[in-house]
Design a protein around this motif. Structure first.
Motif, mmCIF file in Angstrom:
data_model
loop_
_atom_site.group_PDB
_atom_site.id
_atom_site.type_symbol
_atom_site.label_atom_id
_atom_site.label_comp_id
_atom_site.label_asym_id
_atom_site.label_seq_id
_atom_site.Cartn_x
_atom_site.Cartn_y
_atom_site.Cartn_z
ATOM 1 N N GLU A 4 25.763 14.307 15.457
ATOM 2 C CA GLU A 4 24.428 13.766 15.726
ATOM 3 C C GLU A 4 24.405 13.035 17.075
ATOM 4 N N TRP A 50 14.766 17.816 14.102
ATOM 5 C CA TRP A 50 13.914 17.531 12.933
ATOM 6 C C TRP A 50 14.794 17.182 11.737
ATOM 7 N N GLU A 51 15.885 17.945 11.564
ATOM 8 C CA GLU A 51 16.776 17.721 10.414
ATOM 9 C C GLU A 51 17.488 16.374 10.511
ATOM 10 N N ASN A 54 14.775 13.711 9.744
ATOM 11 C CA ASN A 54 14.234 13.708 8.384
ATOM 12 C C ASN A 54 15.324 13.706 7.319
ATOM 13 N N LYS A 55 16.572 13.842 7.772
ATOM 14 C CA LYS A 55 17.736 13.795 6.881
ATOM 15 C C LYS A 55 17.647 14.819 5.750
ATOM 16 N N LYS A 56 17.153 15.987 6.088
ATOM 17 C CA LYS A 56 17.144 17.087 5.120
ATOM 18 C C LYS A 56 17.067 18.411 5.876
ATOM 19 N N PRO A 57 17.459 19.509 5.219
ATOM 20 C CA PRO A 57 17.401 20.800 5.899
ATOM 21 C C PRO A 57 15.956 21.194 6.195
ATOM 22 N N PRO A 59 12.661 23.191 6.066
ATOM 23 C CA PRO A 59 12.144 24.021 4.972
ATOM 24 C C PRO A 59 12.369 25.511 5.217
ATOM 25 N N GLU A 60 12.889 26.165 4.219
ATOM 26 C CA GLU A 60 13.246 27.576 4.336
ATOM 27 C C GLU A 60 12.001 28.434 4.561
#
Ligand code: ZN
Length: 137
Positions: A4, A50-51, A54-57, A59-60
């Motif tokens: 990061e 973005w990840e 937002n601390k998440k993958p 959106p698929e």
């Protein structure tokens, strides 16, 4: 240095857009998305930004769209998961408010001059959308 930290060390933050200074996916400025090489794979820098934020993958199945239409921008506030249809709607909304023509951001103005093809494409998309929406006013 974490991945990061390494990522953000390649970013130059301005008051509006955060410009990716690392490698880009294309020499063509209209399609020059930042690319971040990590663990043997190369990924779109704005998706990675973005990840991290937002601390998440991401959106698929969704596109990482730019509110600012600046492919090298990695400001998480300027990036949203959207579909191609969202992108077209967003373009119409922005043209109505004039957000796409900020006087203070010279880099972005230059970017827009360089992307006349993109604008022509967008004008066509907008025209099609407006015709689809009908003319009630
Ligand atoms: Zn931006």
């Amino acid at each position: 240095m974490t991945e990061e930290e390494r990522f953000w060390s390649k970013v130059e933050k301005t008051e509006t857009c955060w410009i990716w200074k690392g490698n880009t996916s294309s020499k063509d400025p209209k399609r020059a998305y930042g690319s971040f090489h990590s663990n043997g794979i190369s990924r779109r820098a704005h998706r990675v930004a973005w990840e991290f934020s937002n601390k998440k993958p991401f959106p698929e199945g969704m596109d990482a769209c730019h509110h600012c239409d600046n492919p090298r921008c990695v400001n998480p506030d300027h990036i949203f998961p959207g579909t191609a249809a969202d992108n077209a709607r967003d373009a119409i909304k922005k043209d109505a408010t004039g957000i796409n023509h900020p006087k203070q951001n010279v880099a972005m103005v230059i970017h827009f001059r360089e992307t006349s093809l993109h604008q022509a494409y967008r004008a066509k998309t907008m025209q099609a959308m407006q015709e689809g929406l009908g003319r009630k006013e």
